[in-house]
Design a protein around this motif. Structure first.
Motif, PDB file in Angstrom:
ATOM      1  N   GLU A  19      33.280  39.674  27.102  1.00 39.74           N
ATOM      2  CA  GLU A  19      33.200  40.591  28.238  1.00 39.74           C
ATOM      3  C   GLU A  19      32.567  39.865  29.409  1.00 39.74           C
ATOM      4  O   GLU A  19      31.399  39.465  29.352  1.00 39.74           O
ATOM      5  CB  GLU A  19      32.382  41.826  27.880  1.00 39.74           C
ATOM      6  CG  GLU A  19      32.351  42.863  29.001  1.00 39.74           C
ATOM      7  CD  GLU A  19      31.511  44.078  28.620  1.00 39.74           C
ATOM      8  OE1 GLU A  19      31.562  45.086  29.337  1.00 39.74           O
ATOM      9  OE2 GLU A  19      30.793  44.001  27.600  1.00 39.74           O
ATOM     10  N   THR A  20      33.326  39.679  30.469  1.00 41.68           N
ATOM     11  CA  THR A  20      32.819  39.035  31.678  1.00 41.68           C
ATOM     12  C   THR A  20      32.360  40.051  32.712  1.00 41.68           C
ATOM     13  O   THR A  20      31.672  39.681  33.667  1.00 41.68           O
ATOM     14  CB  THR A  20      33.909  38.148  32.303  1.00 41.68           C
ATOM     15  OG1 THR A  20      35.005  38.970  32.725  1.00 41.68           O
ATOM     16  CG2 THR A  20      34.393  37.105  31.328  1.00 41.68           C
ATOM     17  N   GLY A  21      32.753  41.310  32.547  1.00 40.09           N
ATOM     18  CA  GLY A  21      32.440  42.313  33.550  1.00 40.09           C
ATOM     19  C   GLY A  21      33.466  42.387  34.654  1.00 40.09           C
ATOM     20  O   GLY A  21      33.330  43.185  35.581  1.00 40.09           O
ATOM     21  N   ILE A  22      34.499  41.560  34.579  1.00 40.10           N
ATOM     22  CA  ILE A  22      35.562  41.533  35.584  1.00 40.10           C
ATOM     23  C   ILE A  22      36.833  42.076  34.924  1.00 40.10           C
ATOM     24  O   ILE A  22      37.425  41.412  34.074  1.00 40.10           O
ATOM     25  CB  ILE A  22      35.803  40.108  36.100  1.00 40.10           C
ATOM     26  CG1 ILE A  22      34.488  39.508  36.615  1.00 40.10           C
ATOM     27  CG2 ILE A  22      36.863  40.097  37.193  1.00 40.10           C
ATOM     28  CD1 ILE A  22      34.587  38.066  37.009  1.00 40.10           C
ATOM     29  N   GLU A  54      39.844  42.313  35.866  1.00 40.78           N
ATOM     30  CA  GLU A  54      41.038  41.480  36.051  1.00 40.78           C
ATOM     31  C   GLU A  54      41.156  40.409  34.980  1.00 40.78           C
ATOM     32  O   GLU A  54      42.262  39.945  34.669  1.00 40.78           O
ATOM     33  CB  GLU A  54      41.019  40.826  37.444  1.00 40.78           C
ATOM     34  CG  GLU A  54      41.242  41.788  38.601  1.00 40.78           C
ATOM     35  CD  GLU A  54      39.982  42.538  38.975  1.00 40.78           C
ATOM     36  OE1 GLU A  54      38.946  42.310  38.318  1.00 40.78           O
ATOM     37  OE2 GLU A  54      40.032  43.376  39.903  1.00 40.78           O
ATOM     38  N   ASP A  99      39.121  40.632  31.790  1.00 40.97           N
ATOM     39  CA  ASP A  99      38.938  41.236  30.467  1.00 40.97           C
ATOM     40  C   ASP A  99      40.185  41.959  29.975  1.00 40.97           C
ATOM     41  O   ASP A  99      40.468  41.970  28.764  1.00 40.97           O
ATOM     42  CB  ASP A  99      37.760  42.210  30.506  1.00 40.97           C
ATOM     43  CG  ASP A  99      36.441  41.501  30.788  1.00 40.97           C
ATOM     44  OD1 ASP A  99      36.382  40.276  30.586  1.00 40.97           O
ATOM     45  OD2 ASP A  99      35.476  42.157  31.204  1.00 40.97           O
ATOM     46  N   LEU A 115      38.174  36.304  43.844  1.00 42.65           N
ATOM     47  CA  LEU A 115      36.828  36.285  43.271  1.00 42.65           C
ATOM     48  C   LEU A 115      35.979  35.188  43.897  1.00 42.65           C
ATOM     49  O   LEU A 115      34.794  35.396  44.199  1.00 42.65           O
ATOM     50  CB  LEU A 115      36.910  36.101  41.756  1.00 42.65           C
ATOM     51  CG  LEU A 115      35.577  36.055  41.002  1.00 42.65           C
ATOM     52  CD1 LEU A 115      34.829  37.365  41.181  1.00 42.65           C
ATOM     53  CD2 LEU A 115      35.794  35.757  39.526  1.00 42.65           C
ATOM     54  N   LYS A 130      27.707  47.124  37.205  1.00 40.44           N
ATOM     55  CA  LYS A 130      28.759  46.184  36.811  1.00 40.44           C
ATOM     56  C   LYS A 130      30.050  46.397  37.585  1.00 40.44           C
ATOM     57  O   LYS A 130      30.777  45.450  37.878  1.00 40.44           O
ATOM     58  CB  LYS A 130      29.017  46.293  35.313  1.00 40.44           C
ATOM     59  CG  LYS A 130      29.989  45.238  34.786  1.00 40.44           C
ATOM     60  CD  LYS A 130      30.292  45.448  33.320  1.00 40.44           C
ATOM     61  CE  LYS A 130      29.094  45.189  32.463  1.00 40.44           C
ATOM     62  NZ  LYS A 130      29.426  45.226  31.019  1.00 40.44           N
ATOM     63  N   THR A 131      30.359  47.633  37.947  1.00 41.76           N
ATOM     64  CA  THR A 131      31.616  47.919  38.646  1.00 41.76           C
ATOM     65  C   THR A 131      31.637  47.337  40.054  1.00 41.76           C
ATOM     66  O   THR A 131      32.699  47.048  40.592  1.00 41.76           O
ATOM     67  CB  THR A 131      31.841  49.435  38.719  1.00 41.76           C
ATOM     68  OG1 THR A 131      30.725  50.055  39.382  1.00 41.76           O
ATOM     69  CG2 THR A 131      31.991  50.019  37.323  1.00 41.76           C
ATOM     70  N   GLN A 132      30.470  47.135  40.645  1.00 39.64           N
ATOM     71  CA  GLN A 132      30.393  46.596  42.001  1.00 39.64           C
ATOM     72  C   GLN A 132      30.124  45.099  42.024  1.00 39.64           C
ATOM     73  O   GLN A 132      30.651  44.378  42.864  1.00 39.64           O
ATOM     74  CB  GLN A 132      29.308  47.329  42.796  1.00 39.64           C
ATOM     75  CG  GLN A 132      29.626  48.796  43.049  1.00 39.64           C
ATOM     76  CD  GLN A 132      28.531  49.479  43.833  1.00 39.64           C
ATOM     77  OE1 GLN A 132      27.450  48.929  44.041  1.00 39.64           O
ATOM     78  NE2 GLN A 132      28.782  50.714  44.257  1.00 39.64           N
ATOM     79  N   TYR A 133      29.278  44.632  41.093  1.00 39.27           N
ATOM     80  CA  TYR A 133      28.850  43.236  41.111  1.00 39.27           C
ATOM     81  C   TYR A 133      29.474  42.400  39.995  1.00 39.27           C
ATOM     82  O   TYR A 133      29.181  41.205  39.891  1.00 39.27           O
ATOM     83  CB  TYR A 133      27.319  43.153  40.998  1.00 39.27           C
ATOM     84  CG  TYR A 133      26.610  43.762  42.181  1.00 39.27           C
ATOM     85  CD1 TYR A 133      26.428  43.033  43.354  1.00 39.27           C
ATOM     86  CD2 TYR A 133      26.112  45.054  42.136  1.00 39.27           C
ATOM     87  CE1 TYR A 133      25.762  43.575  44.437  1.00 39.27           C
ATOM     88  CE2 TYR A 133      25.451  45.617  43.219  1.00 39.27           C
ATOM     89  CZ  TYR A 133      25.280  44.866  44.370  1.00 39.27           C
ATOM     90  OH  TYR A 133      24.635  45.416  45.445  1.00 39.27           O
ATOM     91  N   PHE A 134      30.298  43.007  39.125  1.00 44.05           N
ATOM     92  CA  PHE A 134      30.966  42.304  38.031  1.00 44.05           C
ATOM     93  C   PHE A 134      29.995  41.705  37.025  1.00 44.05           C
ATOM     94  O   PHE A 134      30.347  40.827  36.253  1.00 44.05           O
ATOM     95  CB  PHE A 134      31.889  41.203  38.562  1.00 44.05           C
ATOM     96  CG  PHE A 134      32.910  41.703  39.533  1.00 44.05           C
ATOM     97  CD1 PHE A 134      33.965  42.483  39.109  1.00 44.05           C
ATOM     98  CD2 PHE A 134      32.818  41.410  40.877  1.00 44.05           C
ATOM     99  CE1 PHE A 134      34.912  42.959  39.995  1.00 44.05           C
ATOM    100  CE2 PHE A 134      33.752  41.880  41.777  1.00 44.05           C
ATOM    101  CZ  PHE A 134      34.815  42.665  41.327  1.00 44.05           C
TER     102      PHE A 134
END
Length: 222
Positions: A12-15, A17, A19, A76, A170-174
């Protein structure tokens, strides 16, 4: 051709696009599914750090190959580069605050010790001698402050790096926490910059103030 895969782990990278689209697997499996040869791939990423090596790659590439620079084509990377501007702005604000605080500090110190300056001049002390006394006194204050400030700052950085005390959306800063990268060279540069700014803001105002202080006026004022 179909093939069953065994999932050995999740990342899980938090991105989203990455994941939701990419998997990490063996390239031989893809080649078998599509019937590709061992030397056939759809896309190849090469990470280089020297400009002359990049030029050599561009010269030797086949005509049917399309080469793109990830720094100029990936959203990114562009998003990450925005932080460079924020870092510069925050650094300028901090250095401006340090400069103003040091000027105010030295003026208050000199005003409090104006009687001492007048007495030293009356006894025959030169401006340079008085100036050196004040600089030595300020260095005694500056060095312990730097040591204490660095100790507190580095301790907080280490705690954040190990325990992730400060979290992010996480949704804003990945990413779900504030990442920390401790570079000794950066710490040295910051400390030297602070010492230089403090020296400049202290040296010239104090020298000018001491020269303009007249013993007779100080005595009359007292």
């Amino acid at each position: 051709m179909k093939k069953k895969f065994l999932i050995s782990g999740l990342y899980e990278t938090g991105i989203p696009e990455f994941d939701d689209v990419y998997i990490i697997g063996n390239i031989k499996s893809i080649q078998k599914i599509y019937g590709w040869k061992k030397n056939l791939v759809e896309k190849l990423e090469i990470f280089v750090s020297y400009d002359n090596l990049k030029k050599k790659i561009l010269k030797r590439k086949p005509k049917e190959f399309l080469i793109q620079n990830i720094k100029s084509n990936h959203d990114l990377i562009k998003w990450i580069n925005i932080f460079d501007v924020n870092i510069i702005v925050i650094s300028l604000i901090i250095f401006a605050s340090v400069t103003i605080n040091m000027v105010v500090f030295i003026l208050i110190l000199l005003l409090e010790r104006i009687r001492t300056i007048g007495i030293l001049k009356t006894l025959g002390a030169k401006n340079k001698v008085i100036h050196k006394i004040f600089l030595f006194y300020i260095v005694q204050i500056l060095i312990p402050s730097l040591i204490i400030g660095n100790s507190i700052g580095i301790t907080l950085l280490v705690l954040q790096k190990k325990f992730h005390l400060i979290s992010l959306n996480k949704t804003q800063y990945f990413i779900d926490f504030v990442p920390i990268f401790i570079n000794i060279f950066h710490l040295i540069i910051i400390n030297l910059s602070i010492v230089f700014i403090c020296f400049i803001t202290i040296f010239f105002p104090s020298l000018f103030f001491i020269k303009k202080t007249h013993p007779i006026k100080v005595i009359e004022f007292e």
